[in-house]
Design a protein around this motif. Structure first.
Motif, PDB file in Angstrom:
ATOM      1  N   GLN A  97       0.832  -1.244  -0.050  1.00  0.00           N
ATOM      2  CA  GLN A  97      -0.006   0.021  -0.136  1.00  0.00           C
ATOM      3  C   GLN A  97       0.806   1.273   0.047  1.00  0.00           C
ATOM      4  O   GLN A  97       1.869   1.063   0.679  1.00  0.00           O
ATOM      5  N   HIS A  98       0.358   2.341  -0.769  1.00  0.00           N
ATOM      6  CA  HIS A  98       1.358   3.599  -0.946  1.00  0.00           C
ATOM      7  C   HIS A  98       0.396   4.522  -1.173  1.00  0.00           C
ATOM      8  O   HIS A  98      -0.593   4.481  -1.897  1.00  0.00           O
ATOM      9  N   ALA A  99       0.666   5.592  -0.506  1.00  0.00           N
ATOM     10  CA  ALA A  99       0.205   6.856  -0.544  1.00  0.00           C
ATOM     11  C   ALA A  99       0.526   8.002  -1.812  1.00  0.00           C
ATOM     12  O   ALA A  99       1.991   7.803  -1.816  1.00  0.00           O
ATOM     13  N   PHE A 100      -0.127   8.525  -2.584  1.00  0.00           N
ATOM     14  CA  PHE A 100       0.301   9.178  -3.626  1.00  0.00           C
ATOM     15  C   PHE A 100      -0.016  10.921  -3.583  1.00  0.00           C
ATOM     16  O   PHE A 100      -1.277  10.864  -3.205  1.00  0.00           O
ATOM     17  N   GLN A 101       0.523  11.767  -3.923  1.00  0.00           N
ATOM     18  CA  GLN A 101       0.061  13.183  -3.738  1.00  0.00           C
ATOM     19  C   GLN A 101       1.112  13.756  -5.077  1.00  0.00           C
ATOM     20  O   GLN A 101       2.343  13.616  -5.127  1.00  0.00           O
ATOM     21  N   GLU A 102       0.332  14.267  -5.965  1.00  0.00           N
ATOM     22  CA  GLU A 102       0.803  15.208  -7.109  1.00  0.00           C
ATOM     23  C   GLU A 102       0.208  16.340  -7.134  1.00  0.00           C
ATOM     24  O   GLU A 102      -0.930  16.705  -7.051  1.00  0.00           O
ATOM     25  N   SER A 103       1.065  17.517  -7.406  1.00  0.00           N
ATOM     26  CA  SER A 103       0.440  18.878  -7.435  1.00  0.00           C
ATOM     27  C   SER A 103       1.230  19.531  -8.499  1.00  0.00           C
ATOM     28  O   SER A 103       2.365  19.495  -8.643  1.00  0.00           O
ATOM     29  N   VAL A 104       0.287  20.262  -9.366  1.00  0.00           N
ATOM     30  CA  VAL A 104       0.829  21.132 -10.332  1.00  0.00           C
ATOM     31  C   VAL A 104       0.569  22.692 -10.226  1.00  0.00           C
ATOM     32  O   VAL A 104      -0.769  22.892 -10.040  1.00  0.00           O
ATOM     33  N   PRO A 105       1.360  23.360 -10.431  1.00  0.00           N
ATOM     34  CA  PRO A 105       1.035  25.023 -10.403  1.00  0.00           C
ATOM     35  C   PRO A 105       0.211  25.461 -11.472  1.00  0.00           C
ATOM     36  O   PRO A 105       0.416  25.153 -12.633  1.00  0.00           O
ATOM     37  N   LEU A 106      -0.752  26.169 -11.123  1.00  0.00           N
ATOM     38  CA  LEU A 106      -1.600  26.864 -12.406  1.00  0.00           C
ATOM     39  C   LEU A 106      -0.700  27.736 -13.283  1.00  0.00           C
ATOM     40  O   LEU A 106       0.224  28.697 -12.611  1.00  0.00           O
ATOM     41  N   LYS A 107      -0.893  27.646 -14.621  1.00  0.00           N
ATOM     42  CA  LYS A 107      -0.092  28.638 -15.405  1.00  0.00           C
ATOM     43  C   LYS A 107      -1.001  29.932 -15.404  1.00  0.00           C
ATOM     44  O   LYS A 107      -0.422  30.808 -15.536  1.00  0.00           O
ATOM     45  N   THR A 108      -2.334  29.741 -15.235  1.00  0.00           N
ATOM     46  CA  THR A 108      -3.017  30.798 -15.238  1.00  0.00           C
ATOM     47  C   THR A 108      -4.336  30.682 -14.178  1.00  0.00           C
ATOM     48  O   THR A 108      -4.724  29.561 -13.914  1.00  0.00           O
ATOM     49  N   PRO A 109      -4.773  31.767 -13.206  1.00  0.00           N
ATOM     50  CA  PRO A 109      -5.736  31.658 -12.121  1.00  0.00           C
ATOM     51  C   PRO A 109      -7.051  31.614 -12.776  1.00  0.00           C
ATOM     52  O   PRO A 109      -7.612  32.628 -12.500  1.00  0.00           O
ATOM     53  N   SER A 110      -7.485  30.543 -13.432  1.00  0.00           N
ATOM     54  CA  SER A 110      -8.891  30.463 -14.179  1.00  0.00           C
ATOM     55  C   SER A 110      -9.314  29.094 -14.353  1.00  0.00           C
ATOM     56  O   SER A 110      -8.539  28.130 -13.920  1.00  0.00           O
TER      57      SER A 110
END
Length: 137
Positions: A97-110
């Motif tokens: 079992q493994h926990a995953f987390q991916e985050s990506v910055p927004l290029k535009t705030p929309s």
């Protein structure tokens, strides 16, 4: 999909009222993961829940986050988080079992910027889960 305005009220979860998706977040990620595993050529076969056939492993995916977080009026990130559990198909004992987390910055705030970042975060998430599960083939 949903979003937080962390800079105003971190507890309030908001929804894009005009957003339309082809399925739930879990359905969309399941479909992408299934396709990714089938194309990886690490497995003899990859079966979906509707398939008939014998499997050696069962992969369960639980999503805990599928959200865009705005940290300021013009900045934010898409976040997908969840836990993958690999089970033995015969006795349903947990193999890993493994926990995953991916985050990506927004290029535009929309909404469009959020959708683009969610697409990339989804690809990153699927890639990470696939790489992890390939260790157990």
């Amino acid at each position: 999909y949903q979003y937080h305005l962390l800079y105003q009220n971190p507890q309030m979860l908001l929804s894009y009222r005009d957003a339309r998706w082809v399925g739930t977040p879990a359905e969309m990620l399941d479909m992408r993961l299934l396709q990714h595993l089938q194309q990886s050529q690490h497995w003899k076969a990859v079966l979906s829940g509707q398939s008939s056939g014998a499997a050696q492993y069962v992969l369960r995916l639980y999503l805990s986050n599928f959200v865009v977080n705005f940290t300021a009026p013009r900045a934010g990130q898409a976040l997908i988080a969840g836990t993958a559990t690999l089970l033995n198909d015969r006795n349903f004992q947990v193999i890993a079992q493994h926990a995953f987390q991916e985050s990506v910055p927004l290029k535009t705030p929309s909404a469009a910027g959020g959708a683009a970042a969610m697409t990339q975060a989804g690809s990153d998430f699927v890639g990470a889960v696939s790489a992890w599960v390939n260790q157990y083939q």
